[in-house]
Design an enzyme around this catalytic site. Structure first.
Site, mmCIF file in Angstrom:
data_model
loop_
_atom_site.group_PDB
_atom_site.id
_atom_site.type_symbol
_atom_site.label_atom_id
_atom_site.label_comp_id
_atom_site.label_asym_id
_atom_site.label_seq_id
_atom_site.Cartn_x
_atom_site.Cartn_y
_atom_site.Cartn_z
ATOM 1 N N GLN A 104 44.046 20.781 42.869
ATOM 2 C CA GLN A 104 44.522 21.792 43.823
ATOM 3 C C GLN A 104 45.583 22.694 43.196
ATOM 4 O OE1 GLN A 104 45.871 19.821 47.403
ATOM 5 N NE2 GLN A 104 43.966 18.665 47.567
ATOM 6 N N CYS A 105 46.154 22.250 42.072
ATOM 7 C CA CYS A 105 47.144 23.090 41.381
ATOM 8 C C CYS A 105 46.418 24.158 40.577
ATOM 9 C CB CYS A 105 47.968 22.257 40.404
ATOM 10 S SG CYS A 105 48.892 20.958 41.180
ATOM 11 N N ASP B 166 30.251 43.915 52.083
ATOM 12 C CA ASP B 166 31.566 43.293 51.925
ATOM 13 C C ASP B 166 31.290 42.000 51.161
ATOM 14 O OD1 ASP B 166 34.470 43.109 53.716
ATOM 15 O OD2 ASP B 166 33.741 41.305 52.718
ATOM 16 N N THR C 12 36.815 42.253 46.291
ATOM 17 C CA THR C 12 37.675 41.292 45.598
ATOM 18 C C THR C 12 37.598 39.881 46.180
ATOM 19 O OG1 THR C 12 39.514 41.961 47.012
ATOM 20 C CG2 THR C 12 39.365 43.020 44.860
ATOM 21 N N THR D 30 35.828 47.108 49.009
ATOM 22 C CA THR D 30 36.798 48.145 49.379
ATOM 23 C C THR D 30 36.763 49.356 48.450
ATOM 24 O OG1 THR D 30 38.260 46.481 50.305
ATOM 25 C CG2 THR D 30 39.282 48.536 49.692
ATOM 26 N N SER E 111 32.367 39.175 51.271
ATOM 27 C CA SER E 111 32.307 37.925 52.034
ATOM 28 C C SER E 111 30.860 37.580 52.365
ATOM 29 C CB SER E 111 33.103 38.049 53.331
ATOM 30 O OG SER E 111 34.429 38.378 53.011
HETATM 31 N N1 ASP Z 1 36.703 42.381 52.070
HETATM 32 C C1 ASP Z 1 36.599 43.164 50.860
HETATM 33 C C2 ASP Z 1 35.499 42.563 49.997
HETATM 34 O O1 ASP Z 1 35.713 41.587 49.349
HETATM 35 C C3 ASP Z 1 37.897 43.206 50.145
HETATM 36 C C4 ASP Z 1 37.867 43.978 48.850
HETATM 37 O O2 ASP Z 1 36.944 44.633 48.464
HETATM 38 O O3 ASP Z 1 38.898 43.949 48.186
HETATM 39 O O4 ASP Z 1 34.418 43.071 49.993
#
Ligand code: ASP
Length: 354
Positions: A291-292, A71, A103, A28, A73
């Site tokens: 998981q905590c 991105d 992120t 982003t 992901s």
């Molecule tokens: N979907 C974005 C990514 O991780 C979100 C971000 O950059 O905050 O590339």
């Protein structure tokens, strides 16, 4: 790997300043609205137009971009190897590195790089933003500027930071201790089990006692990661045991990060135990992570974790699932001896666990 050097126009060069390499992977932060109002990857060559304040930092900045910003992901081990390669190639020429990254998977990448970069004695600071650089109220400028300042912070002994970190929303965290916990507010990252390494207020205050000290004997080396077969299984009441058997019977499965309850607890049913026993006899490594977010795995504290200890499940102590996966990815890529991997898994390698 073919990365490209982005020509910053006008150039951001202060001959006296520390030299920082910015590696732009996407996410982003690097977006801006085009004429139609659509968010598109932003041309980093025009960074001064967006952030004229960068001129005041007195740094010698170079920007390298992934050929196609992504991105996060879509991050995979190829990109991690690319980052390792870029840092290795440029290691001697720069005082510090700032990695601009989405992120969503930043905690995974920062964890992976922390293991891949052995003997690191310069700062590698990941940062990103919740709002694109080209929008009003964006956090991109603040995050980038502070990350650059941290990457160039020195004292008499050299760089203050000598590890892979995430800087976000006024805090600097150890990269392999972070988790993304927030997708709306600006404070996207948390490090529940390890204190912040620095806080950016009026000044940047470093928490010196908790900074990582690279062992003096180590020289800098970049490891590559290879494709490996790891599963992440989060336990929940009602988990179907046939399904568990099925996952554990996956051909070539090397390791499982087992996300257990509380302080590392799991069902004690005969079926569950025999599934794990069978897996371990097939040299599948089980890594117990809670998981905590806060606290740690203590195998043997309850009866519901004593069987895991007896079976030979490796305790992940207070490691995050992100760092656990990255650590396994690293160890399975670089070490072939099962017992060595198990041994290394249970000790901290880069400050990722207590
Ligand atoms: N979907 C974005 C990514 O991780 C979100 C971000 O950059 O905050 O590339």
């Amino acid at each position: 790997m073919n990365y490209r050097i982005v020509k910053i126009d006008p150039p951001l060069q202060d001959e006296e300043g520390y030299s920082i390499l910015i590696i732009y992977t996407g996410g982003t932060l690097g977006m801006a609205h085009d004429e139609e109002g659509t968010l598109k990857p932003f041309n980093f060559g025009q960074i001064i137009e967006e952030l004229p304040v960068l001129k005041k930092l007195g740094l010698l900045l170079t920007v390298i971009s992934f050929p196609e910003p992504i991105d996060s992901s879509n991050m995979d081990i190829t990109h991690w190897n690319d980052l390792g390669y870029i840092i290795q190639e440029n290691y001697d020429s720069y005082d510090g590195f700032v990695v601009l990254h989405g992120t969503d998977t930043m905690a995974y990448s920062a964890s992976a790089l922390s293991f891949m970069l052995e003997g690191l004695s310069k700062p590698v600071i990941f940062t990103g933003a919740q709002l694109p650089i080209g929008t009003a109220r964006s956090d991109a400028g603040q995050n980038l500027i502070a990350a650059l300042q941290i990457a160039s912070s020195h004292n008499d002994g050299g760089p203050i930071i000598r590890e892979v970190c995430i800087y976000f929303d006024y805090f600097l965290f150890r990269g392999n201790r972070c988790q993304k916990v927030e997708s709306v507010h600006f404070d996207a990252f948390e490090s529940e089990n390890y204190p912040a390494l620095a806080e950016a207020g009026i000044s940047i205050d470093f928490n010196y006692p908790v900074l990582y000290e690279t062992p003096l004997v180590e020289s800098f080396k970049v490891h590559k990661v290879q494709p490996v077969k790891i599963a992440l299984i989060k336990l929940f009441p009602g988990l179907d045991e046939d399904l568990l058997d099925h996952i554990l019977a996956t051909p070539g499965l090397q390791a499982v990060v087992l996300e257990t309850f509380g302080s590392g607890n799991a069902p004690t049913t005969e079926r569950f135990q025999s599934a794990l026993k069978k897996g371990i006899s097939n040299e599948i490594i089980f890594f117990n992570v809670s998981q905590c977010n806060g606290g740690r795995v203590l195998q043997g504290r309850y009866t519901t974790s004593k069987h895991l200890l007896d079976l030979g499940v490796v305790s992940g102590a207070d490691i995050t699932p992100e760092a656990a996966l990255a650590k396994l990815q690293f160890l399975l890529s670089t070490e072939s001896n099962y017992h060595q991997i198990v041994r290394q898994l249970s000790i901290p390698l880069r400050g990722e666990m207590a």
